[in-house]
Motif scaffolding. Structure first.
Motif, short mmCIF file in Angstrom:
data_model
loop_
_atom_site.label_atom_id
_atom_site.label_comp_id
_atom_site.label_asym_id
_atom_site.label_seq_id
_atom_site.Cartn_x
_atom_site.Cartn_y
_atom_site.Cartn_z
N MET A 138 11.65 -26.51 54.05
CA MET A 138 12.96 -26.08 53.56
C MET A 138 13.97 -27.21 53.65
SD MET A 138 13.46 -22.23 53.53
CE MET A 138 13.19 -22.57 51.80
N GLY A 139 13.69 -28.19 54.51
CA GLY A 139 14.61 -29.29 54.74
C GLY A 139 14.09 -30.60 54.18
N PRO A 140 13.58 -31.50 55.04
CA PRO A 140 13.19 -32.83 54.57
C PRO A 140 12.08 -32.83 53.53
CG PRO A 140 12.51 -32.48 56.86
CD PRO A 140 13.43 -31.37 56.50
N LEU A 141 11.20 -31.84 53.56
CA LEU A 141 10.11 -31.78 52.58
C LEU A 141 10.39 -30.75 51.49
CD1 LEU A 141 7.00 -32.07 54.94
CD2 LEU A 141 8.15 -33.87 53.63
N GLY A 142 11.62 -30.24 51.45
CA GLY A 142 12.02 -29.27 50.43
C GLY A 142 12.98 -29.89 49.44
N ALA A 143 13.68 -29.03 48.71
CA ALA A 143 14.58 -29.50 47.67
C ALA A 143 15.71 -30.36 48.23
CB ALA A 143 15.15 -28.32 46.90
N THR A 144 16.19 -30.01 49.45
CA THR A 144 17.29 -30.81 50.01
C THR A 144 16.82 -32.22 50.38
OG1 THR A 144 16.86 -29.74 52.13
CG2 THR A 144 18.67 -28.88 50.82
N GLY A 145 15.63 -32.32 50.95
CA GLY A 145 15.09 -33.63 51.26
C GLY A 145 14.86 -34.46 50.01
N ARG A 192 19.77 -15.31 43.05
CA ARG A 192 18.75 -16.35 42.92
C ARG A 192 18.75 -17.28 44.12
NH1 ARG A 192 20.77 -19.61 38.40
NH2 ARG A 192 20.00 -17.96 37.03
N GLY A 193 17.56 -17.72 44.54
CA GLY A 193 17.47 -18.68 45.63
C GLY A 193 16.05 -19.16 45.83
N GLY A 194 15.92 -20.22 46.60
CA GLY A 194 14.60 -20.73 46.95
C GLY A 194 14.08 -20.06 48.20
N SER A 195 12.77 -19.98 48.32
CA SER A 195 12.21 -19.34 49.51
C SER A 195 10.77 -19.80 49.74
CB SER A 195 12.25 -17.81 49.37
OG SER A 195 11.47 -17.36 48.28
N ILE A 196 10.33 -19.56 50.96
CA ILE A 196 8.95 -19.77 51.37
C ILE A 196 8.43 -18.45 51.90
CG2 ILE A 196 7.53 -20.82 53.20
CD1 ILE A 196 9.21 -23.32 52.92
N GLY A 197 7.20 -18.11 51.54
CA GLY A 197 6.66 -16.84 52.01
C GLY A 197 5.15 -16.84 52.05
N LEU A 216 24.63 -26.89 61.02
CA LEU A 216 24.12 -28.21 61.30
C LEU A 216 22.73 -28.28 60.70
CD1 LEU A 216 24.16 -31.00 62.67
CD2 LEU A 216 23.31 -29.91 64.75
N GLY A 217 22.54 -29.17 59.74
CA GLY A 217 21.24 -29.27 59.08
C GLY A 217 21.04 -28.21 58.03
N LYS A 218 19.78 -27.86 57.77
CA LYS A 218 19.42 -26.93 56.69
C LYS A 218 19.67 -25.49 57.13
CE LYS A 218 17.77 -25.57 52.80
NZ LYS A 218 18.87 -24.65 52.59
N LEU A 219 20.42 -24.75 56.31
CA LEU A 219 20.74 -23.36 56.61
C LEU A 219 19.72 -22.45 55.92
CD1 LEU A 219 22.69 -21.25 57.82
CD2 LEU A 219 24.04 -21.44 55.71
N VAL A 220 19.04 -21.62 56.70
CA VAL A 220 18.04 -20.68 56.16
C VAL A 220 18.21 -19.32 56.82
CG1 VAL A 220 16.39 -22.55 55.75
CG2 VAL A 220 16.20 -21.18 57.84
#
Length: 338
Positions: free
Chosen positions: A125-132, A71-76, A327-331
């Protein structure tokens, strides 16, 4: 017929993830069901919670079952649609799907992403995603930052921590980050605007906190746990706040984790400690995204994206989160942006 590729959980990891715990399985794609869209993954999110989902543990979501896709989040990009509100070619956030080249997603769950001039797709994926959103709501709702507060952030160069510190600065806090290398500490102070940064691998964290937080600590945004958390708890001020976001230092442990050793100080300091999961805030995402997008466009927030190439490298790359290599968001970049 087009084939899919999916990482399937074959065994529950004991300690660090082994190669045999997951298998990359190729299978033919069937017919798309009515009401669904077929999404080709562009970016796959790697997060500490992936490790939690592999364990048969009592957590906020059921574990991934043996034999199921990871399971994981994604953009496509939508390559086929049988849901009229989402067109082919749309770029969407799939929510929680599988570590796969293609995911069939219920149309109402596919969130079409806007195009924001000047911001790359990885911002979602970062500031405008779940982590942000984790950083935004954890700090503003639980941490309640005020001008002049001292905010300490562990795992400060990670996807969440790097956002927390910058949001804290926007609210007028003095921000001290804890990270695992001199390069990360330099990025925190020179690029992210932190007032100070501590390399926990080469410095005495307690002594460094005494230097950088001479008036104590008002907010501890906790991502790590263990000895680092103990050092911060010992220096909390009266009526401090402690958003409990993660305990990454113990996720691969095979034995019960002791501590915190100075738990009584939370009582003496009357500290508010609140664990939270970002799923608690789904209905408020528009609020958080509006705030973060505004700060990004104003140049008040910087972010980094650590991109790994190829779906085949997803499991091996997850360990970067636990060894402090990212460093930062890992994708993972699974396919090229259209």
């Amino acid at each position: 017929m087009t084939n899919n590729q999916t990482w399937v959980l074959r065994a529950r990891p004991v300690g660090d993830i082994k190669d045999s715990d997951l298998e990359l399985v190729e299978s033919p794609l069937g017919e798309l069901a009515d009401g669904y869209v077929r999404v080709k993954t562009i970016y796959l999110s790697l997060d500490p919670t992936n490790r939690i989902w592999m364990s048969d543990a009592d957590a906020y979501l059921p574990p991934v079952e043996i034999g199921e896709g990871m399971r994981g989040g994604s953009i496509g990009v939508v390559v086929e649609s049988r849901f009229e509100q989402v067109a082919e070619g749309a770029i969407v956030n799939t929510g929680l799907a599988e570590w796969a080249l293609y995911n069939d997603v219920a149309g109402e769950m596919a969130n079409v992403l806007p195009t924001i001039p000047g911001l790359p797709l990885t911002a979602f994926m970062g500031p405008l995603g779940a982590t942000g959103m984790t950083a935004y709501f954890g700090l503003t709702d639980i941490g309640k930052p005020k001008v002049g507060d001292t905010l300490v952030v562990s795992a400060a160069a990670g996807a969440v921590g790097s956002m927390v510190g910058q949001i804290g600065k926007i609210h007028g806090c003095r921000v001290v980050g804890i990270a695992g290398s001199d390069d990360k500490c330099q990025w925190l102070t020179e690029k992210a605007g932190f007032d100070a940064a501590i390399n926990y691998k080469t410095q005495d964290v307690g002594a460094a906190l005494d230097t950088h937080c001479p008036d104590g600590i008002d907010i501890n945004f906790e991502n790590v746990g263990g000895e680092i958390m103990d050092a911060v708890i010992a220096r909390l001020n009266d009526f401090s706040r402690m958003p409990l976001c993660g305990l990454i230092s113990s996720y691969n442990d095979t034995d019960a984790t002791p501590g915190p050793y100075n738990f009584a100080n939370l009582l003496m300091r009357r500290t508010l400690v609140k664990g939270f999961i970002i799923l608690d805030y789904l209905d408020r995402f528009p609020e958080g995204m509006q705030a973060m997008a505004g700060w990004l466009m104003e140049g008040k927030i910087n972010f980094e994206t650590d991109i790994v190439e190829g779906l085949e490298n997803a499991p091996a790359s997850l360990e970067r989160l636990f060894t402090g290599k990212n460093l930062g968001k890992l994708v993972v970049r699974v396919s090229d942006e259209p």
